[in-house]
Design a protein around this motif. Structure first.
Motif, short mmCIF file in Angstrom:
data_model
loop_
_atom_site.label_atom_id
_atom_site.label_comp_id
_atom_site.label_asym_id
_atom_site.label_seq_id
_atom_site.Cartn_x
_atom_site.Cartn_y
_atom_site.Cartn_z
N GLY A 261 8.20 16.83 -10.41
CA GLY A 261 8.40 15.44 -10.77
C GLY A 261 9.87 15.08 -9.90
N ASP A 262 10.76 16.08 -9.59
CA ASP A 262 11.80 15.77 -9.07
C ASP A 262 12.11 15.89 -7.56
OD1 ASP A 262 13.04 15.17 -11.52
OD2 ASP A 262 13.73 17.47 -12.07
N ALA B 235 1.05 -1.31 0.20
CA ALA B 235 -0.12 0.06 0.09
C ALA B 235 0.67 1.27 0.03
CB ALA B 235 -0.96 0.17 1.05
N LEU B 236 1.99 1.28 0.62
CA LEU B 236 2.87 2.33 0.82
C LEU B 236 3.55 2.62 -0.59
CD1 LEU B 236 4.08 4.47 2.74
CD2 LEU B 236 6.09 2.80 2.93
N GLU B 237 3.95 1.62 -1.40
CA GLU B 237 4.43 1.52 -2.62
C GLU B 237 3.51 2.37 -3.54
OE1 GLU B 237 7.69 1.68 -3.42
OE2 GLU B 237 8.02 1.25 -1.33
N ALA B 238 2.28 1.81 -3.47
CA ALA B 238 1.18 2.50 -4.16
C ALA B 238 0.84 3.90 -4.21
CB ALA B 238 -0.20 1.49 -3.79
N VAL B 239 0.83 4.25 -3.04
CA VAL B 239 0.55 5.63 -2.79
C VAL B 239 1.79 6.44 -3.23
CG1 VAL B 239 1.42 5.83 -0.06
CG2 VAL B 239 -0.56 7.28 -0.99
N LYS B 240 2.91 5.98 -2.78
CA LYS B 240 4.14 6.81 -3.43
C LYS B 240 4.12 7.03 -4.88
CE LYS B 240 8.20 5.77 -1.85
NZ LYS B 240 9.30 4.94 -1.27
N SER B 241 3.46 5.95 -5.62
CA SER B 241 3.45 5.86 -6.96
C SER B 241 2.29 7.26 -7.44
CB SER B 241 3.07 4.71 -7.60
OG SER B 241 3.03 4.76 -9.00
N GLU B 242 1.30 6.96 -6.88
CA GLU B 242 0.41 7.84 -6.91
C GLU B 242 0.73 9.29 -6.52
OE1 GLU B 242 -4.27 9.40 -5.06
OE2 GLU B 242 -2.76 7.98 -3.75
N ILE B 243 1.51 9.64 -5.62
CA ILE B 243 2.04 11.04 -5.33
C ILE B 243 3.01 11.27 -6.40
CG2 ILE B 243 3.63 12.36 -3.72
CD1 ILE B 243 2.24 10.48 -1.43
N ALA B 244 3.66 10.44 -6.97
CA ALA B 244 4.96 10.83 -7.89
C ALA B 244 4.20 11.16 -9.20
CB ALA B 244 5.71 9.79 -8.12
N ASP B 245 2.92 10.85 -9.47
CA ASP B 245 2.28 11.04 -10.68
C ASP B 245 1.72 12.35 -10.63
OD1 ASP B 245 2.88 8.76 -11.92
OD2 ASP B 245 0.98 7.74 -11.54
N PHE B 246 1.23 12.75 -9.22
CA PHE B 246 0.63 14.11 -8.74
C PHE B 246 1.37 15.14 -8.96
CE2 PHE B 246 -0.23 17.13 -5.32
CZ PHE B 246 -1.40 17.51 -5.92
N LEU B 247 2.82 14.90 -8.45
CA LEU B 247 3.85 15.78 -8.67
C LEU B 247 4.23 16.14 -10.01
CD1 LEU B 247 6.25 14.54 -5.70
CD2 LEU B 247 4.55 16.60 -5.50
N LYS B 248 4.68 15.27 -10.72
CA LYS B 248 4.94 15.27 -11.99
C LYS B 248 3.81 16.13 -12.68
CE LYS B 248 6.73 12.98 -16.20
NZ LYS B 248 6.82 11.46 -16.84
N GLU B 249 2.75 15.96 -12.67
CA GLU B 249 1.35 16.66 -13.17
C GLU B 249 1.52 18.05 -12.97
OE1 GLU B 249 -3.44 17.26 -12.51
OE2 GLU B 249 -2.47 15.34 -12.17
N HIS B 250 2.23 18.37 -11.68
CA HIS B 250 2.11 19.88 -11.26
C HIS B 250 3.59 20.50 -11.48
CE1 HIS B 250 -1.75 20.44 -9.37
NE2 HIS B 250 -1.81 19.19 -9.19
N GLY B 251 4.35 19.66 -12.01
CA GLY B 251 5.77 20.52 -12.31
C GLY B 251 6.91 20.25 -11.50
#
Length: 640
Positions: A151-152, A133-149
């Protein structure tokens, strides 16, 4: 106020938390700083932050950075806006058991509108989820951050229960503080008031984060928008006493002789004389909604700093701002608000209460900015984007002619720095120096040129026989001081596409020719030359007619033209040039200054005029209110 323990280094950097309600922001701040930012009873009872919390975080090397605990609940977004405007480093707090939530997204939108901070994610409550579950939410957050500029940006798992990850958060914060490159706002001191309270034995204290400048104990400050003045008794940064404070450092300022009841959150304290409350502002506005066009005359809630007022939108050359688009607009506030060029703001709909857009203040001159000034407003917008606040304010200002004191005020800089800036703007061709400490904004000379052209067109239409507009009429028509006439004319005539000309000291359009016949114009020039050559020995009407070179009707026409152009003065049956007449005025003033009274004999001796001509001239000056006849002689009237 607390005693000094050890004065730390205070980098001009502000960190802050943001995120959905109950994701652990306040608990994280407490672990990082040792401070519980839920200071209000209501916050304790509700288990959420309502107002901003300020806490000092000690970093390696005895450096302290302030952390703002921003409230997450939707009801308190206005307080979140107040905190986000100052944040250089954002700690976006997301709970592992919830993931991205509504306020997470809105907070991110607001942060991006108000600042472009460095960002890290504190992934809290990791002790409540398993590894997948932790890895899944980290992946969701990574996509969210990339969408908002972003990503790093790092995602750091942390537990407020087991303390896992706290050291990593502190280490990442330390690294970001060292890398933040904020351009210091060197304008006069200004701070939006977040809190106001009374301390026994000290009196009224206001706290917040200064936006610009520096202030010291003993300095006078002005409360805006009320305009009341007071002075600084003492200052603290994070409970450490200090002699002064400056931009981007959390500050508590003890004010002298003013009750706390006269101050409220949303007010501003500033160096006196620089910042003025505004009812209008020109702003750059970005529509961040998905499907809501911002239309003309729509009313919104305007949030900037700690202020919240209603504002109506007026668009420049557009009927609407579509979702995702950016445009310059004018805002009209329902009450005065203290803002300055470069301030960030957010607009929210009245109902439903959602964030619709935001941007940067271009000009807060406090005057109504005309909607037809589209080109000028977009040029100003570029200046404001690049932190060239003086140019932005001047281009949006009410006038293209600036007095020196107003130029200094609009610069926002203390006197010495302001003088350097003004010299630089003159050298670069942005300003032209006029007499008496005035400036012409060269980038706006087209406005004055258009006004002069239109004014001359009307003048020529109504005064077809005159060759042009005299200096006095020109200056009064176009609100120009007489001392600046020659310099302004020089500027405009030197332009290759100039539309004006000077004839016998009169201003006219190049395309204009007097309606009088060529014979009348020739007679006019000859008569003026004769009158000027005669000097104090005025020419009589009859003498001119006896030459046979001019008819009585022609003479009447020419005299009217010369009088209208203020080139001659008619005294009874005699004519004198304006130049000679003004020379007589000066001699009268000199004699009275020297002797106290003027007698006819004194005037005759000074000018060489006959007795009859002297009496006629002196009676003319009496009639003009320049002198007054007394039994023993003449005196100047008061003020002459």
């Amino acid at each position: 106020m607390s005693p000094v323990i050890k004065t730390p280094e205070l980098p001009p950097v502000v960190a802050g938390t943001a995120g959905h309600v109950d994701h652990g922001k306040t608990s994280l701040v407490k672990l990082l700083t040792g401070c519980d930012t839920d200071r209000l009873k209501e916050e304790k009872e509700r288990g959420m932050s309502i107002n901003l919390g300020f806490a000092p975080c000690l970093l390696p090397g005895n450096r302290v950075v302030g952390i703002i605990d921003v409230p997450g609940h939707i009801d308190f977004i206005r307080n979140m806006v107040a905190g986000a405007a100052s944040i250089d480093i954002l700690i976006l707090v997301i709970a592992a058991d919830d993931g991205i939530m509504p306020q997470t997204s809105e907070h991110m939108q607001i942060i991006k509108l108000l600042r472009s901070p460095r960002l890290m994610v504190a992934l809290t409550k990791t002790d409540l989820v398993d590894a997948p579950a932790l890895e899944a939410v980290k992946s969701e957050i990574a996509d969210f951050l990339k969408e908002h500029g972003y990503g790093d940006s790092p995602i750091i798992p942390v537990s407020n229960i087991t303390f896992d990850g706290i050291d990593q958060i502190r280490s990442a914060l330390d690294g970001m503080v060292s890398s933040v490159m904020r351009e210091t706002d060197t304008r006069a001191f200004r701070m939006n008031i977040e809190r106001v309270f009374s301390v026994k034995g000290f009196g009224t204290v206001v706290s917040g984060i200064p936006l610009s400048g520096k202030i010291s104990i003993g300095d006078e400050v002005e409360l805006l928008p009320s305009g009341k003045r007071t002075s600084v008794k003492s200052i603290q940064n994070y409970k450490h006493n200090t002699d002064n404070t400056y931009a981007s450092v959390c500050s508590a300022i003890n004010l002298k002789d003013i009750p706390a009841e006269e101050i409220s959150r949303g007010m501003t304290i500033a160096t006196p004389g620089y910042f003025r409350p505004a009812k209008f502002a020109a702003v750059e506005l970005m529509n961040i909604s998905k499907d809501f066009p911002i239309k003309n005359n729509t009313e919104f809630k305007f949030h900037a700093g700690t202020s919240e007022v209603s504002a109506k939108v007026s668009l420049f050359g557009k009927s609407s701002i579509e979702p995702g688009a950016t445009a310059a607009v004018r805002l009209k506030f329902n009450e005065e608000v203290s803002i300055a060029s470069g301030d960030r703001f957010v607009l929210r709909r009245l109902s439903p209460s959602t964030t619709i857009g935001g941007g940067v203040v271009i000009s807060s001159s406090g005057t109504s900015i005309k909607i037809n000034s589209e080109d000028r407003i977009y040029t100003s917008m570029e200046f404001a984007r690049n932190n060239n606040f003086f140019e932005a304010e001047v281009l949006c200002g009410v006038n293209y002619l600036l007095e020196h004191a107003e130029a200094v005020r609009l610069s926002g800089l203390m006197p010495q720095a302001a003088e350097m800036l003004l010299k630089e703007k003159v050298s670069s061709g942005f300003l032209a120096v006029l007499n008496g400490g005035h400036y012409l904004v060269l980038a706006r000379r087209g406005e004055l040129s258009d006004r002069i052209r239109k004014g001359l067109e009307i003048f020529h239409k109504n005064q077809k026989q005159l060759s042009g507009m005299d200096t006095e009429t020109f200056c009064s028509t176009f609100d120009i001081k007489a001392a600046n006439f020659a310099r302004i004319i020089e500027i405009f005539i030197s332009e290759t596409d100039s539309e004006i000309k000077i004839i016998n000291g009169k201003v006219a359009l190049k395309s204009f020719a007097p309606a009088a016949s060529s014979r009348i114009m020739q007679l006019k020039d000859k008569l003026l030359a004769l009158i000027e050559k005669s000097g104090i020995n005025c020419v009589a009407h009859g003498t001119i007619l006896e030459t046979g070179a001019i008819t009585e009707q022609e003479l009447k026409s020419v005299i009217k033209m010369l009088v209208d152009e203020k080139l001659i003065v008619v005294i009874g049956n005699h004519i004198i040039s304006m130049r000679t007449f003004e020379d007589c005025r000066k001699k009268i003033a000199d004699i009275i200054a020297r002797k106290g009274l003027l007698e006819v004999g004194d005037f005759r001796e000074a000018t060489g005029a006959s007795r009859n001509m002297s009496v006629a001239l002196l009676e003319k000056f009496d009639g003009l209110g320049f002198t007054k006849r007394l039994p023993k002689g003449r005196v100047l009237l008061k003020g002459k």
